[in-house]
Write a protein that holds these residues in place. Sequence first.
Motif, PDB file in Angstrom:
ATOM      1  N   ASP A 312       0.858  -1.181   0.000  1.00  0.00           N
ATOM      2  CA  ASP A 312       0.000   0.000   0.000  1.00  0.00           C
ATOM      3  C   ASP A 312       0.898   1.235   0.000  1.00  0.00           C
ATOM      4  N   ILE A 313       0.541   2.241  -0.801  1.00  0.00           N
ATOM      5  CA  ILE A 313       1.430   3.391  -0.977  1.00  0.00           C
ATOM      6  C   ILE A 313       0.700   4.704  -0.692  1.00  0.00           C
ATOM      7  N   LEU A 314       1.391   5.567   0.020  1.00  0.00           N
ATOM      8  CA  LEU A 314       1.009   6.962   0.221  1.00  0.00           C
ATOM      9  C   LEU A 314       2.186   7.802  -0.249  1.00  0.00           C
ATOM     10  N   VAL A 315       1.941   8.718  -1.197  1.00  0.00           N
ATOM     11  CA  VAL A 315       3.050   9.468  -1.794  1.00  0.00           C
ATOM     12  C   VAL A 315       2.619  10.912  -2.012  1.00  0.00           C
ATOM     13  N   GLY A 316       3.565  11.830  -1.933  1.00  0.00           N
ATOM     14  CA  GLY A 316       3.223  13.225  -2.181  1.00  0.00           C
ATOM     15  C   GLY A 316       4.426  14.132  -2.137  1.00  0.00           C
ATOM     16  N   SER A 317       4.154  15.415  -2.198  1.00  0.00           N
ATOM     17  CA  SER A 317       5.220  16.407  -2.252  1.00  0.00           C
ATOM     18  C   SER A 317       4.728  17.706  -1.636  1.00  0.00           C
ATOM     19  N   ASN A 318       5.636  18.660  -1.499  1.00  0.00           N
ATOM     20  CA  ASN A 318       5.312  19.990  -0.996  1.00  0.00           C
ATOM     21  C   ASN A 318       5.115  20.934  -2.164  1.00  0.00           C
ATOM     22  N   ARG A 319       4.292  21.917  -1.994  1.00  0.00           N
ATOM     23  CA  ARG A 319       3.883  22.746  -3.123  1.00  0.00           C
ATOM     24  C   ARG A 319       5.018  23.594  -3.686  1.00  0.00           C
ATOM     25  N   GLU A 320       5.971  23.995  -2.840  1.00  0.00           N
ATOM     26  CA  GLU A 320       7.053  24.879  -3.282  1.00  0.00           C
ATOM     27  C   GLU A 320       8.403  24.328  -2.847  1.00  0.00           C
ATOM     28  N   GLU A 321       8.638  23.073  -3.157  1.00  0.00           N
ATOM     29  CA  GLU A 321       9.821  22.358  -2.684  1.00  0.00           C
ATOM     30  C   GLU A 321      11.128  23.111  -2.963  1.00  0.00           C
ATOM     31  N   TYR A 322      11.272  23.576  -4.183  1.00  0.00           N
ATOM     32  CA  TYR A 322      12.573  24.063  -4.632  1.00  0.00           C
ATOM     33  C   TYR A 322      12.957  25.410  -4.018  1.00  0.00           C
ATOM     34  N   ARG A 323      12.021  26.048  -3.329  1.00  0.00           N
ATOM     35  CA  ARG A 323      12.349  27.315  -2.683  1.00  0.00           C
ATOM     36  C   ARG A 323      13.427  27.151  -1.609  1.00  0.00           C
ATOM     37  N   LEU A 324      13.545  25.971  -1.026  1.00  0.00           N
ATOM     38  CA  LEU A 324      14.605  25.764  -0.041  1.00  0.00           C
ATOM     39  C   LEU A 324      15.975  26.022  -0.655  1.00  0.00           C
ATOM     40  N   PHE A 325      16.109  25.760  -1.951  1.00  0.00           N
ATOM     41  CA  PHE A 325      17.395  25.889  -2.630  1.00  0.00           C
ATOM     42  C   PHE A 325      17.536  27.213  -3.383  1.00  0.00           C
TER      43      PHE A 325
END
Length: 502
Positions: A312-325
């Motif tokens: 079973d999989i739960l997957v996702g991301s943050n809306r503005e990930e690349y702002r950290l860099f």
Amino acid sequence: MAGVEVAGVHGRPVCTTRHGKVEGRVSADGTASFLGIPYAAPPYGGLRFCPPVAPEGWAGVKEAVRFGPTAPKSPYEPPLDALIPEENRDGEDCLNLNVWTPSPGPGARLPVMVWLHGGGFANGSGGACAYDGSAFARDGVVFVSVNYRLGADGFLHLEGVPDNRGLLDQIAALEWVRDNIARFGGDPDRVTVFGESAGAMGIGVLLTVERARGLFHRAVLQSGACHHWLRPASARLVTAHLARKLGVEPTADAFAAVPMAALLRAQGELRAEIGRRPERELWGEVAVNVMPFEPVTGDDGLPMPGPDCGVDILVGSNREEYRLFLVPVGRIDALSGRKLRAMAAAYGLDPQKGPDTYREARPGASDGEILDALATDWFYRIPAIRLAEAVPGTRVYEFAWRSPRFEGRLGACHGAELGFVFDRVDDPAYVPVIGDAAPRDVADAMHGAWVAFARTGDPGWEPYDTGTRATRVFGGGDGGAEDGTVAHDPRSRERLLWEGVR
């Protein structure tokens, strides 16, 4: 704590592993923790660059009340070193893990969650206070965090020794869980492995590895999926560059003879060089993702898990990930339109149409802000979607709460969800990224969903499919208004750009 042994004068809980007894401690809330338990022998001397082997057993009771040594690593470059929590503890016995449990001893059969930390396959530690598992134990879960080999020791491609030694360490840790976790109150038939960034990317590989099959039954992949790996040709380029930098032959024996401090310094310099000259003829696939230490696959790349993966999989991301860099270094304001178009082309998009499509939904956005949206999709969101498309029943989420740090410009950046998942938004380790007033209700919702998924496989919203593309939003982009909603096919025009590309 029925069924648990008690250690003499200390009055501490003792659990028995296959290699010997370990003595933990109990916190004021009744949670027991066992820290720094070896799951494999120290990977040095004759075991350097080798697959993990079982640790030697011990007589008596081993004290397990402090975090063990961490895998050697070079520090993050400024200013990330002030934003991302990093802990270093010297010692060769770095293949160790930590357990938090509400019910030490056999019989409880509680769900188990095994945490694999991020750090670009070159940084991070499972033995970090930021990854304290008390909140999971409080909610009826046996929590395990793992240290694994990093950088050259874990992932450098070397002829004559196995690739992906860091992933082999993770498998060895999961085998330890299978064989021992019942003694800590866990159910070896209900194991959820979860990780962030490189931790999630490693899970994406483990989903396709036969030896890992059956070791975990659910998986949560945060900001990483099945798209970050190197073909052998690119991996050989990295090895050759690092060997030249150190003035040695590109062999396991030659690298083993290099003092660790010199190797770590060269690793850090290598990453900086790739960032300065991200040219494909120099670095192959590394030129785009700027991570020299990644899992190595065959020439055909990594196969996508299918409906029969059994997880079973739960997957996702943050809306503005690349702002950290982009934000902390000021790059978000310095990026030119020419560089934006070059980056879009490097990611496989039309250099004009790609940025223009992203700009349509962001009128007035700077070139740096458009790059954040575009790179966030290439690195994180699209790989998550591809995994959900490949495995029916997968749940998808998006973390959208915007940090107030850097005058609110850091946004829902890479790693910002961690304090919420661990229900530790007040932990000082997370303050540099999320500030000191993060919303408790978002933490309750996100942490609660992860616990529910570990218990039942259902985090509380419908599965993703290509008809509805249901995506649970945690923390709205405007400070909370979207929290609790399920969006259907969010930002669809941008998603469609990547069809046949990513």
